[in-house]
Design a protein around this motif. Structure first.
Motif, PDB file in Angstrom:
ATOM      1  N   LEU A 108       0.826  -1.207   0.000  1.00 19.94           N
ATOM      2  CA  LEU A 108       0.000   0.000   0.000  1.00 19.94           C
ATOM      3  C   LEU A 108       0.859   1.256   0.000  1.00 19.94           C
ATOM      4  CD1 LEU A 108      -2.720  -1.093   2.584  1.00 19.94           C
ATOM      5  CD2 LEU A 108      -3.071  -0.684   0.143  1.00 19.94           C
ATOM      6  N   PHE A 109       1.919   1.235   0.797  1.00 18.48           N
ATOM      7  CA  PHE A 109       2.804   2.389   0.846  1.00 18.48           C
ATOM      8  C   PHE A 109       3.496   2.588  -0.500  1.00 18.48           C
ATOM      9  CE2 PHE A 109       6.388   4.981   2.218  1.00 18.48           C
ATOM     10  CZ  PHE A 109       5.775   5.841   3.110  1.00 18.48           C
ATOM     11  N   PHE A 110       3.859   1.495  -1.131  1.00 14.96           N
ATOM     12  CA  PHE A 110       4.472   1.566  -2.457  1.00 14.96           C
ATOM     13  C   PHE A 110       3.497   2.192  -3.464  1.00 14.96           C
ATOM     14  CE2 PHE A 110       5.019  -0.339  -6.680  1.00 14.96           C
ATOM     15  CZ  PHE A 110       6.304   0.085  -6.968  1.00 14.96           C
ATOM     16  N   GLN A 111       2.222   1.844  -3.358  1.00 13.08           N
ATOM     17  CA  GLN A 111       1.239   2.430  -4.279  1.00 13.08           C
ATOM     18  C   GLN A 111       1.100   3.933  -4.061  1.00 13.08           C
ATOM     19  OE1 GLN A 111      -2.372   0.279  -5.410  1.00 13.08           O
ATOM     20  NE2 GLN A 111      -1.792  -1.317  -3.953  1.00 13.08           N
ATOM     21  N   LEU A 112       1.195   4.379  -2.800  1.00 18.81           N
ATOM     22  CA  LEU A 112       1.126   5.807  -2.528  1.00 18.81           C
ATOM     23  C   LEU A 112       2.306   6.532  -3.161  1.00 18.81           C
ATOM     24  CD1 LEU A 112      -0.066   8.273  -1.044  1.00 18.81           C
ATOM     25  CD2 LEU A 112       1.319   7.621   0.940  1.00 18.81           C
ATOM     26  N   VAL A 113       3.502   6.002  -2.948  1.00 19.28           N
ATOM     27  CA  VAL A 113       4.701   6.629  -3.522  1.00 19.28           C
ATOM     28  C   VAL A 113       4.637   6.599  -5.042  1.00 19.28           C
ATOM     29  CG1 VAL A 113       7.220   6.459  -3.724  1.00 19.28           C
ATOM     30  CG2 VAL A 113       6.125   6.117  -1.506  1.00 19.28           C
ATOM     31  N   GLY A 114       4.200   5.467  -5.588  1.00 21.16           N
ATOM     32  CA  GLY A 114       4.103   5.354  -7.039  1.00 21.16           C
ATOM     33  C   GLY A 114       3.102   6.322  -7.641  1.00 21.16           C
ATOM     34  N   ALA A 115       1.980   6.529  -6.951  1.00 19.26           N
ATOM     35  CA  ALA A 115       0.956   7.436  -7.461  1.00 19.26           C
ATOM     36  C   ALA A 115       1.443   8.882  -7.444  1.00 19.26           C
ATOM     37  CB  ALA A 115      -0.319   7.303  -6.631  1.00 19.26           C
ATOM     38  N   ARG A 116       2.337   9.204  -6.519  1.00 23.13           N
ATOM     39  CA  ARG A 116       2.855  10.572  -6.412  1.00 23.13           C
ATOM     40  C   ARG A 116       4.005  10.836  -7.369  1.00 23.13           C
ATOM     41  NH1 ARG A 116      -0.419  13.921  -4.005  1.00 23.13           N
ATOM     42  NH2 ARG A 116       1.306  15.272  -3.414  1.00 23.13           N
ATOM     43  N   TYR A 117       4.613   9.795  -7.907  1.00 24.07           N
ATOM     44  CA  TYR A 117       5.832   9.948  -8.702  1.00 24.07           C
ATOM     45  C   TYR A 117       5.620  10.895  -9.882  1.00 24.07           C
ATOM     46  CZ  TYR A 117       9.854   8.687 -11.600  1.00 24.07           C
ATOM     47  OH  TYR A 117      11.005   8.732 -12.374  1.00 24.07           O
TER      48      TYR A 117
ATOM     49  N   PHE B 252      18.300   4.497   4.196  1.00 22.43           N
ATOM     50  CA  PHE B 252      17.652   3.729   3.131  1.00 22.43           C
ATOM     51  C   PHE B 252      18.078   2.265   3.147  1.00 22.43           C
ATOM     52  CE2 PHE B 252      17.314   7.946   0.807  1.00 22.43           C
ATOM     53  CZ  PHE B 252      15.952   8.060   1.030  1.00 22.43           C
ATOM     54  N   THR B 253      19.295   1.984   3.599  1.00 24.40           N
ATOM     55  CA  THR B 253      19.785   0.599   3.626  1.00 24.40           C
ATOM     56  C   THR B 253      18.962  -0.277   4.574  1.00 24.40           C
ATOM     57  OG1 THR B 253      21.411   1.281   5.296  1.00 24.40           O
ATOM     58  CG2 THR B 253      22.152   1.204   2.992  1.00 24.40           C
TER      59      THR B 253
ATOM     60  N   MET C  32      10.550   1.416  -4.217  1.00 21.93           N
ATOM     61  CA  MET C  32       9.964   2.582  -3.581  1.00 21.93           C
ATOM     62  C   MET C  32      10.990   3.707  -3.456  1.00 21.93           C
ATOM     63  SD  MET C  32       8.263   2.742   0.205  1.00 21.93           S
ATOM     64  CE  MET C  32       7.677   1.072  -0.071  1.00 21.93           C
ATOM     65  N   ILE C  33      12.178   3.359  -2.976  1.00 24.60           N
ATOM     66  CA  ILE C  33      13.239   4.354  -2.811  1.00 24.60           C
ATOM     67  C   ILE C  33      13.612   4.956  -4.157  1.00 24.60           C
ATOM     68  CG2 ILE C  33      15.660   4.658  -2.159  1.00 24.60           C
ATOM     69  CD1 ILE C  33      15.164   2.423  -0.045  1.00 24.60           C
ATOM     70  N   ASP C  34      13.648   4.134  -5.195  1.00 22.81           N
ATOM     71  CA  ASP C  34      13.999   4.606  -6.531  1.00 22.81           C
ATOM     72  C   ASP C  34      13.060   5.718  -6.977  1.00 22.81           C
ATOM     73  OD1 ASP C  34      15.455   4.255  -9.164  1.00 22.81           O
ATOM     74  OD2 ASP C  34      13.397   3.833  -9.792  1.00 22.81           O
ATOM     75  N   ARG C  35      11.770   5.542  -6.777  1.00 24.34           N
ATOM     76  CA  ARG C  35      10.793   6.548  -7.167  1.00 24.34           C
ATOM     77  C   ARG C  35      10.832   7.767  -6.247  1.00 24.34           C
ATOM     78  NH1 ARG C  35       9.402   1.782  -8.844  1.00 24.34           N
ATOM     79  NH2 ARG C  35       8.017   1.434 -10.637  1.00 24.34           N
ATOM     80  N   LEU C  36      11.082   7.513  -4.981  1.00 21.15           N
ATOM     81  CA  LEU C  36      11.062   8.594  -4.001  1.00 21.15           C
ATOM     82  C   LEU C  36      12.220   9.568  -4.193  1.00 21.15           C
ATOM     83  CD1 LEU C  36       9.696   9.720  -1.418  1.00 21.15           C
ATOM     84  CD2 LEU C  36      11.221   8.234  -0.098  1.00 21.15           C
ATOM     85  N   VAL C  37      13.418   9.039  -4.473  1.00 18.20           N
ATOM     86  CA  VAL C  37      14.614   9.887  -4.490  1.00 18.20           C
ATOM     87  C   VAL C  37      15.003  10.347  -5.891  1.00 18.20           C
ATOM     88  CG1 VAL C  37      15.458   8.685  -2.452  1.00 18.20           C
ATOM     89  CG2 VAL C  37      16.306   8.005  -4.704  1.00 18.20           C
ATOM     90  N   HIS C  38      14.309   9.859  -6.930  1.00 16.12           N
ATOM     91  CA  HIS C  38      14.680  10.245  -8.295  1.00 16.12           C
ATOM     92  C   HIS C  38      14.688  11.755  -8.455  1.00 16.12           C
ATOM     93  CE1 HIS C  38      13.774  10.211 -12.883  1.00 16.12           C
ATOM     94  NE2 HIS C  38      15.051  10.354 -12.648  1.00 16.12           N
TER      95      HIS C  38
END
Length: 270
Positions: free
Chosen positions: A191-200, A213-214, A229-235
């Protein structure tokens, strides 16, 4: 001014007062007589007179709207950048925070991530930026990571997760506080991944976490999901690593050191 001119001015003033009250512009109504008198004495143009009146109303509405948005955001407390102790928290550069306070990251749909131990000021800065965004006219929502997951889970149970994510698109800024304080199960991580993905690249996130992050693979129970998730968040993100001791314990530490010093002094032979 002649009697006839004064009478006409009085009538016009009364008409204007009625019109601005009808338009529900109370600040204009309050300032109308004063500004009209100044306009006459200084020979303002009509444009200048109108601009002065409208500026009063617009400024007041912005302030009122900002307060409404601040209350709707559900911040845990009211914090500002001015009250942040950069002298104590030296790992954060004031210039970087002031640049973020320009809110360009919101218009660019970029993110901000604060990482660091508890008490280093992550939530303070996240809240301060969120409040500044509210005053600037942006809608903001603040919640802990756990609270966000609970909201998303409730929406999923009611078969309206997609609808809820679309509703969140109306908020230019979402703040996710305290990622890492509690671990997530596989469903929560998804669910958290979907939130981050929707905001990307569609909206901004401010995220605070006490874990690097590690360690997010452990938090979310799946290194693959965490990495995506981190990939989308920090791009497109400003990442601020905060260090040092807890600010909340600063006074207690000083008290403890003082007590230790006093004890040592009293133990010395006279």
């Amino acid at each position: 001014m002649s009697d006839s001119s004064a009478s006409m001015a009085h009538t016009a003033g009364a008409d204007l007062s009625f019109l601005v009250r009808y338009m529900k512009a109370p600040r204009i109504a309050e300032a109308l007589a004063q500004i009209a008198e100044r306009a006459r004495s200084e020979s303002w143009t009509y444009e200048r007179f109108l601009e002065e009146l409208l500026e009063r109303e617009v400024f007041a509405r912005q302030q009122q709207g900002g307060e409404t948005r601040i209350q709707a955001a559900h911040f845990p407390a009211r914090k500002t950048i001015d009250t942040f102790d950069f002298g104590y928290q030296t790992s954060v550069r004031r210039q970087v925070v002031l640049h973020l306070a320009s809110l360009d990251f919101i218009t660019a749909h970029e993110n901000v991530v604060f990482l660091g131990p508890p008490g280093t000021g992550k939530t303070h800065l996240a809240t301060a930026l969120g409040m500044k965004a509210c005053v600037a006219g942006y809608r903001v929502q603040f919640a802990s990571a756990t609270a966000w997951v609970m909201r998303l889970a409730a929406a999923q149970r009611e078969h309206r997760l997609d609808t809820y994510l679309r509703i969140l698109e109306r908020y230019p800024l979402l703040i996710v506080d305290e990622v890492g304080y509690l671990p997530f199960d596989a469903e929560a991580a998804n669910l958290f991944f979907q939130l981050v993905g929707a905001r990307y690249e569609q909206g901004s996130l401010i995220v605070t976490s006490n874990k690097p992050f590690t360690a997010w693979g452990e938090i979310f129970g799946d290194p693959v999901v965490a990495a995506a998730m981190i990939d989308r968040l920090v791009h497109h993100a400003e990442i601020i690593n905060m260090k040092g001791e807890s600010y909340r314990l600063k006074d207690k530490q000083l008290t403890r050191l003082t007590e230790q010093s006093s004890s040592a002094t009293s133990a010395q032979p006279t």
